[in-house]
Write a protein that holds these residues in place. Structure first.
Motif, PDB file in Angstrom:
ATOM      1  N   GLY A 152      12.366 -27.122  12.948  1.00  0.00           N
ATOM      2  CA  GLY A 152      12.194 -25.884  13.700  1.00  0.00           C
ATOM      3  C   GLY A 152      13.490 -25.428  14.332  1.00  0.00           C
ATOM      4  N   SER A 153      13.438 -25.043  15.600  1.00  0.00           N
ATOM      5  CA  SER A 153      14.646 -24.563  16.274  1.00  0.00           C
ATOM      6  C   SER A 153      15.508 -25.716  16.794  1.00  0.00           C
ATOM      7  N   TYR A 154      15.097 -26.972  16.559  1.00  0.00           N
ATOM      8  CA  TYR A 154      15.882 -28.163  16.908  1.00  0.00           C
ATOM      9  C   TYR A 154      16.041 -29.043  15.667  1.00  0.00           C
ATOM     10  N   PRO A 155      16.738 -28.542  14.642  1.00  0.00           N
ATOM     11  CA  PRO A 155      16.860 -29.302  13.385  1.00  0.00           C
ATOM     12  C   PRO A 155      17.786 -30.510  13.525  1.00  0.00           C
ATOM     13  N   LYS A 156      17.537 -31.499  12.685  1.00  0.00           N
ATOM     14  CA  LYS A 156      18.381 -32.686  12.600  1.00  0.00           C
ATOM     15  C   LYS A 156      18.784 -32.850  11.139  1.00  0.00           C
ATOM     16  N   TRP A 157      20.079 -32.735  10.868  1.00  0.00           N
ATOM     17  CA  TRP A 157      20.570 -32.875   9.504  1.00  0.00           C
ATOM     18  C   TRP A 157      21.162 -34.257   9.274  1.00  0.00           C
ATOM     19  N   ASN A 158      22.085 -34.661  10.112  1.00  0.00           N
ATOM     20  CA  ASN A 158      22.803 -35.925   9.967  1.00  0.00           C
ATOM     21  C   ASN A 158      23.424 -36.048   8.571  1.00  0.00           C
ATOM     22  N   ASP A 159      23.989 -34.934   8.082  1.00  0.00           N
ATOM     23  CA  ASP A 159      24.635 -34.891   6.769  1.00  0.00           C
ATOM     24  C   ASP A 159      26.142 -35.036   6.931  1.00  0.00           C
ATOM     25  N   ARG A 160      26.718 -35.987   6.198  1.00  0.00           N
ATOM     26  CA  ARG A 160      28.166 -36.207   6.211  1.00  0.00           C
ATOM     27  C   ARG A 160      28.782 -35.431   5.059  1.00  0.00           C
ATOM     28  N   LEU A 161      29.723 -34.533   5.386  1.00  0.00           N
ATOM     29  CA  LEU A 161      30.393 -33.701   4.395  1.00  0.00           C
ATOM     30  C   LEU A 161      31.877 -34.037   4.399  1.00  0.00           C
ATOM     31  N   VAL A 162      32.485 -34.085   3.229  1.00  0.00           N
ATOM     32  CA  VAL A 162      33.908 -34.382   3.096  1.00  0.00           C
ATOM     33  C   VAL A 162      34.584 -33.171   2.460  1.00  0.00           C
ATOM     34  N   LEU A 163      35.610 -32.655   3.152  1.00  0.00           N
ATOM     35  CA  LEU A 163      36.329 -31.479   2.682  1.00  0.00           C
ATOM     36  C   LEU A 163      37.824 -31.710   2.758  1.00  0.00           C
ATOM     37  N   ASP A 164      38.565 -30.934   1.986  1.00  0.00           N
ATOM     38  CA  ASP A 164      40.011 -30.928   2.080  1.00  0.00           C
ATOM     39  C   ASP A 164      40.380 -30.008   3.240  1.00  0.00           C
ATOM     40  N   LEU A 165      41.285 -30.454   4.108  1.00  0.00           N
ATOM     41  CA  LEU A 165      41.731 -29.663   5.251  1.00  0.00           C
ATOM     42  C   LEU A 165      43.197 -29.308   5.028  1.00  0.00           C
ATOM     43  N   PRO A 166      43.462 -28.100   4.468  1.00  0.00           N
ATOM     44  CA  PRO A 166      44.856 -27.714   4.222  1.00  0.00           C
ATOM     45  C   PRO A 166      45.664 -27.697   5.517  1.00  0.00           C
ATOM     46  N   ALA A 167      46.968 -27.932   5.402  1.00  0.00           N
ATOM     47  CA  ALA A 167      47.844 -28.017   6.573  1.00  0.00           C
ATOM     48  C   ALA A 167      47.889 -26.713   7.353  1.00  0.00           C
ATOM     49  N   HIS A 168      47.680 -25.571   6.698  1.00  0.00           N
ATOM     50  CA  HIS A 168      47.752 -24.272   7.377  1.00  0.00           C
ATOM     51  C   HIS A 168      46.472 -23.897   8.112  1.00  0.00           C
ATOM     52  N   THR A 169      45.408 -24.644   7.942  1.00  0.00           N
ATOM     53  CA  THR A 169      44.120 -24.304   8.552  1.00  0.00           C
ATOM     54  C   THR A 169      44.189 -24.437  10.066  1.00  0.00           C
ATOM     55  N   GLN A 170      43.773 -23.376  10.771  1.00  0.00           N
ATOM     56  CA  GLN A 170      43.775 -23.392  12.227  1.00  0.00           C
ATOM     57  C   GLN A 170      42.393 -23.656  12.798  1.00  0.00           C
ATOM     58  N   ALA A 171      41.337 -23.337  12.025  1.00  0.00           N
ATOM     59  CA  ALA A 171      39.977 -23.542  12.519  1.00  0.00           C
ATOM     60  C   ALA A 171      39.034 -23.812  11.353  1.00  0.00           C
ATOM     61  N   VAL A 172      37.981 -24.558  11.639  1.00  0.00           N
ATOM     62  CA  VAL A 172      36.912 -24.825  10.688  1.00  0.00           C
ATOM     63  C   VAL A 172      35.717 -23.993  11.134  1.00  0.00           C
ATOM     64  N   THR A 173      35.088 -23.294  10.193  1.00  0.00           N
ATOM     65  CA  THR A 173      33.965 -22.427  10.525  1.00  0.00           C
ATOM     66  C   THR A 173      32.651 -23.108  10.177  1.00  0.00           C
ATOM     67  N   LEU A 174      31.716 -23.103  11.128  1.00  0.00           N
ATOM     68  CA  LEU A 174      30.367 -23.620  10.920  1.00  0.00           C
ATOM     69  C   LEU A 174      29.415 -22.427  10.915  1.00  0.00           C
ATOM     70  N   GLU A 175      28.672 -22.255   9.844  1.00  0.00           N
ATOM     71  CA  GLU A 175      27.702 -21.165   9.732  1.00  0.00           C
ATOM     72  C   GLU A 175      26.310 -21.764   9.600  1.00  0.00           C
ATOM     73  N   VAL A 176      25.427 -21.442  10.531  1.00  0.00           N
ATOM     74  CA  VAL A 176      24.046 -21.917  10.454  1.00  0.00           C
ATOM     75  C   VAL A 176      23.206 -20.797   9.854  1.00  0.00           C
ATOM     76  N   HIS A 177      22.491 -21.114   8.783  1.00  0.00           N
ATOM     77  CA  HIS A 177      21.648 -20.150   8.080  1.00  0.00           C
ATOM     78  C   HIS A 177      20.201 -20.615   8.117  1.00  0.00           C
ATOM     79  N   CYS A 178      19.294 -19.687   7.853  1.00  0.00           N
ATOM     80  CA  CYS A 178      17.873 -19.995   7.801  1.00  0.00           C
ATOM     81  C   CYS A 178      17.255 -19.240   6.632  1.00  0.00           C
ATOM     82  N   LYS A 179      16.510 -19.966   5.799  1.00  0.00           N
ATOM     83  CA  LYS A 179      15.824 -19.332   4.678  1.00  0.00           C
ATOM     84  C   LYS A 179      14.459 -18.852   5.159  1.00  0.00           C
ATOM     85  N   THR A 180      14.211 -17.551   5.038  1.00  0.00           N
ATOM     86  CA  THR A 180      12.936 -16.961   5.448  1.00  0.00           C
ATOM     87  C   THR A 180      12.256 -16.331   4.237  1.00  0.00           C
ATOM     88  N   ALA A 181      11.104 -15.753   4.449  1.00  0.00           N
ATOM     89  CA  ALA A 181      10.388 -15.074   3.371  1.00  0.00           C
ATOM     90  C   ALA A 181      11.155 -13.838   2.904  1.00  0.00           C
TER      91      ALA A 181
END
Length: 191
Positions: free
Chosen positions: A55-84
């Motif tokens: 619901g509105s208090y989800p628990k993912w506990n998913d570990r993701l591995v990404l490449d972090l380029p040297a020029h990156t200043q910020a990482v963006t987190l986008e939370v989405h929801c699938k609806t009808a």
């Protein structure tokens, strides 16, 4: 021409999306099917699994591995929801790289962080909890080894590097040099 770096051009980012708190779409609580997209740049992103029953208090506990380029200043987190009616964005958070990299802590230090999510209008839409750790990139960051030569008569189109080949050793591409002093310097010492 290949570029050579004294330091790795990027690092590896291990980010665990732990949970979300009070997720809302248009002031109404999210019922189910929330997921997160983590982006280090436009072409480098990973997605969590969809949480079906948090619901509105989800628990993912998913570990993701990404490449972090040297020029990156910020990482963006986008939370989405699938609806009808399709996939809707709940909110985004921008995580500055300086929050988990650099400073006095070791590079592999595990950081636990929480960020406020905001929708496209800037309205608060919950909180996301994460853990982040960076690791040095693989030693294979160099594109190609240069060809060495002692000839000073290279043509303009030739990209030969003058130097000493490293060979095989236990020092991981470290060259030990001995300074060579000019003859005039040795003769003019005033000790």
């Amino acid at each position: 021409m290949a570029k050579y770096y004294n330091h790795p051009p990027s690092r590896t980012l291990e980010i665990t999306i732990l949970s979300g708190e009070d997720l809302r779409i248009d002031r109404r609580s999210v019922k189910k099917n929330a997921f997160v997209i983590v982006r280090t740049d436009t072409n480098n992103f990973r997605t969590t699994e969809m949480d079906d029953d948090g619901g509105s208090y989800p628990k993912w506990n998913d570990r993701l591995v990404l490449d972090l380029p040297a020029h990156t200043q910020a990482v963006t987190l986008e939370v989405h929801c699938k609806t009808a009616f399709g996939i809707k964005i709940v909110g985004t958070a921008s995580v500055p790289v300086s929050d988990f990299a650099g400073g006095y802590l070791p590079e592999s230090y595990l950081h636990f962080l929480s960020y406020r999510l905001r929708d496209s209008r800037g309205v608060k839409n919950g909180i996301i909890n994460i853990s982040v750790k960076t690791k040095a990139a693989a030693a294979a960051a160099v594109v190609a080894r240069p060809q060495y030569s002692c000839s000073a008569s290279a043509s303009a189109g030739d990209q030969t590097t003058v130097g000493v080949p490293l060979g095989r050793s236990n020092f991981q591409n470290v060259v030990t040099g001995v300074p060579v002093w000019p003859y005039a310097y040795n003769n003019n010492r005033n000790f």
